[in-house]
Enzyme design. Structure first.
Site, PDB file in Angstrom:
ATOM      1  N   ALA A  22       0.823  -1.210   0.000  1.00  0.00           N
ATOM      2  CA  ALA A  22       0.000   0.000   0.000  1.00  0.00           C
ATOM      3  C   ALA A  22       0.854   1.256   0.000  1.00  0.00           C
ATOM      4  CB  ALA A  22      -0.881  -0.002   1.242  1.00  0.00           C
ATOM      5  N   GLY A  61      -0.286  -5.487   0.706  1.00  0.00           N
ATOM      6  CA  GLY A  61      -1.359  -5.606  -0.279  1.00  0.00           C
ATOM      7  C   GLY A  61      -0.913  -6.337  -1.530  1.00  0.00           C
ATOM      8  N   GLU A  64      -1.225  -9.868  -0.781  1.00  0.00           N
ATOM      9  CA  GLU A  64      -2.645 -10.236  -0.660  1.00  0.00           C
ATOM     10  C   GLU A  64      -3.272 -10.471  -2.036  1.00  0.00           C
ATOM     11  OE1 GLU A  64      -3.647  -6.961   2.212  1.00  0.00           O
ATOM     12  OE2 GLU A  64      -4.716  -8.617   3.179  1.00  0.00           O
ATOM     13  N   GLU A  84       2.470  -5.471   7.678  1.00  0.00           N
ATOM     14  CA  GLU A  84       1.575  -4.444   8.237  1.00  0.00           C
ATOM     15  C   GLU A  84       1.741  -4.247   9.738  1.00  0.00           C
ATOM     16  OE1 GLU A  84       0.806  -6.726   6.045  1.00  0.00           O
ATOM     17  OE2 GLU A  84      -0.444  -5.858   4.466  1.00  0.00           O
TER      18      GLU A  84
END
Ligand code: NAD
Length: 645
Positions: A22, A61, A64, A84
């Protein structure tokens, strides 16, 4: 996804890396679309196989997205991870629901709670990666792999149950994990939320698990801990920015290093360079001291080898980079010299005068002094522009903080080189101008001064340590002194002190006789009646009347608000460039709890007007040491802050 006759979808990225995660600056603001969860959902529900082809770093992300794909292909050099947790967050786009379904609960807990990236090969072993591609032809290899899966029944991660079924039969797994890691999790909010999210992957259907994950993510996102950790993430990177040093400033090549003094610091400092393959000439005054210093370095590397962190060949390679020497003349050709001898001005001046004589032109001459005036040391040479402070923290091969001390005459080129070099050896450089104690030691001395004063007024060492422990420090100041040794701490004392009185009774600390505490055979600390008597006696000798305990909050104000005030003075005096540099120094140098953001960020959370008001009250009660400095008062009066503009 439109179906135009494609048989499979390959996600491969141009440039340096697969999606690396991110944009951290977006957290806490409304996210700009598209929503990553929706993308993952779209991929997951595709009727054609979707294959992620990873190179570079697939983090957060990015990973993910890959986990939502039906297959992952990666080159061996790729790194995969969900970091994270370091920002006080959790993976919020399905990572906590998909990963356990792929690797099982225990491994998912380890990977997501540690936040550590893993290699593609390890990911292959864990079943995250399905195929290792060759470095040079990822795209071609991934296309070839795709052809082998076309037509096979599609297995969606969301539908997999085999890996989490075991945890369903053993729900206590989560309680056990919490208990085993309680110490490491203390004060942080994200690890517990991650455990809860992974627990949801086992106890709830996939969709409900995703909702739970998002709910937990939103809670973390607005938590003070995550705000502080996100602030810290940027603060650590910001230290590199120096107004008069351009990003592309010329830096000098450092291909060889000399270290003077192979004691506690010199040995650790040398290891930083050996570890990156830079030869080090190590200078001592006697063969014994040299042998001792080198033996300590070897012991450290051997210990790493025993733990499997490096090969024995690597140990030998590093040891072979050391050139032992008994004269400074051996440093004639090195690019950088770091002096780490006794903390005595006369010794340092003699050494720098000698260095001036023997060093080649263009060599950087650095001192590791903790408290001495770098400009005075530099003046012992005819080339003060080549002199700089490199203030390492102990143990120097481990601690990530490096205070780079800019003397009045240090050249920009030398400074730029030192800042860059710090990153090369894995340190975080924080720039300081010359003053006693520089940044971290100077601010934290205020805490020690107040701990020493307060203990005479009634609160016990245990009460004071407890307040700081509960705030988030690993050890309070008295436990710390006991650990380091009272003889070491009190070595340079010139007048009577509690530490001196304890040493006189044979109390050297945890290692011998106890110190502020008594210790049992397992080194467990209990409050000491003897120490209490020594403290009371000393207080009487000073005419100080003890008045019993204090609430933890008052102890924190008394000990930590002066730290904030000292930080404000550092900015006022131009010693530190910015408040966030002070936070980085406190967090990395003194283990100030990162989830508070450091003293300056924390002060902003507490509110500067309250700090000024409290300092004024303490000033009235205890004297000028508490007087709030002009910069702090000005910020408070203007409704401004150190770190929030
Ligand atoms: P130390 O006593 O462990 O080591 C000093 C070494 O320097 C000794 O081995 C001594 O033999 C050697 N030495 C003395 N004079 C010398 C000379 N003329 N030539 C070559 N070698 C000489 O001390 P230390 O704790 O390593 O501290 C060294 C410096 O680092 C000091 O300036 C200290 O303030 C600073 N420092 C110490 C720490 C710490 O936690 N110990 C942290 C940061 C900075």
């Amino acid at each position: 996804m439109r179906d135009e006759g494609a048989q499979a979808v390959l996600i491969v990225c141009a440039g340096r890396t697969f999606f690396a995660g991110a944009d951290i600056s977006e957290f806490g603001k409304p996210f700009e679309g598209p929503d990553l969860k929706a993308i993952c959902d779209l991929i997951d529900s595709s009727t054609k196989p979707v294959i992620a082809a990873i190179h570079g770093t697939a983090l957060g992300g990015g990973l993910e997205v890959a986990l939502a794909c039906h297959y992952i292909v990666a080159v061996p050099s790729a790194k995969l991870g969900l970091p994270e947790v370091h920002l006080g967050l959790l993976p919020g786009a399905g990572g906590t629901q998909r990963l356990p379904r792929i690797v099982g609960v225990e491994t998912a807990l380890d990977l997501i709670v540690s936040g550590k990236p893993i290699s593609a090969r390890r990911a292959l072993d864990l079943g995250i990666v399905d195929h290792l591609a060759s470095e040079a032809v990822l795209r071609g290899d991934a296309i070839a792999f795709s052809a082998t899966v076309v037509g096979k029944p599609l297995v969606r991660t969301r539908d997999r149950d085999d890996k989490i079924a075991a945890a369903r039969g053993r729900p206590e797994i989560f309680a056990e994990y919490r208990a085993a890691n309680a110490k490491a999790f203390r004060g942080f909010r994200a690890p517990e939320a991650i455990v809860q999210a992974i627990e949801a992957s086992v106890t709830l259907p996939f969709e409900a698990g995703l909702e739970r994950e998002w709910e937990l993510f939103k809670q973390l996102e607005s938590s003070p801990e995550s705000l502080a950790q996100r602030y810290y993430f940027f603060a650590e990177r910001e230290t590199a920015r120096i107004p008069d040093v351009q990003k592309d400033s010329v830096t000098l090549p450092i291909a060889s290093v000399g270290v003077i003094g192979a004691g506690t610091m010199g040995g650790g400092i040398a290891m930083n360079f050996l570890s990156i393959g830079t030869p080090v000439t190590l200078v001592e005054t006697s063969q014994e001291a040299l042998d001792r210093g080198i033996a300590v370095i070897r012991r450290n590397y051997d210990a790493s080898a025993r733990k499997g962190r490096m090969s024995t060949d690597e140990v030998e390679r590093r040891m072979a980079l050391i050139t032992p020497a008994l004269t400074i003349d051996a440093l004639a050709d090195v690019d950088l010299v770091i002096e780490a001898v006794f903390e005595e001005m006369s010794v340092k001046k003699t050494i720098f005068a000698e260095l001036d004589r023997v060093s080649k032109p263009g060599a950087i001459l650095a001192s590791n002094t903790s408290f001495l005036d770098l400009d005075e040391i530099a003046a012992a040479t005819g080339r003060p522009e080549w002199v700089i402070g490199l203030h390492f923290f102990s143990p120097a091969n481990v601690m990530r903080l490096l205070e780079v001390v800019r003397g009045a005459k240090t050249s920009v080129e030398v400074l730029a080189t030192a800042m860059k070099l710090a990153r090369t050896i894995g340190k975080v450089p924080v720039l300081s101008r010359v003053c006693e104690g520089f940044i971290a030691n100077r601010i934290m001395k205020r805490r020690q001064d107040q701990a020493d004063a307060l203990v005479l007024e009634g609160p016990s060492p245990a009460e004071i340590d407890r307040a700081l422990y509960d705030y988030g420090f690993a050890l309070g100041p008295f436990r710390m002194i006991d650990l380091v040794g009272l003889d070491v701490i009190g070595r340079s004392a010139t007048e009577r002190s509690v530490v001196g009185d304890l040493v006189a009774l044979g109390r050297f600390g945890q290692k011998q006789g106890g110190g502020y505490y008594d210790y049992d055979a397992d080194r467990r600390a209990t409050p000491s009646a003897v120490a209490a008597d020594v403290i009371a006696d000393f207080a009487v000798s000073r005419g100080i009347e003890a008045h019993g305990g204090l609430p933890a909050e008052a102890i924190l104000e008394r000990l930590l608000f002066p730290v904030v005030n000292e930080g404000a003075k550092l900015i006022e005096e131009g010693i530190a460039l910015r408040a966030s540099d002070i936070d980085v120094a406190a967090i990395l140098g003194y283990n100030w709890p990162v989830y508070t953001g450091g003293p300056m960020f924390w002060a902003d959370s507490v509110g500067l007007p309250h700090i000024v008001e409290t300092l004024r009250r303490l000033e009235a009660e205890h004297g000028a040491a508490f007087a709030p400095c002009d910069h702090l008062v000005a910020l408070a009066e203007a409704g401004r802050s150190f770190t929030r503009e």
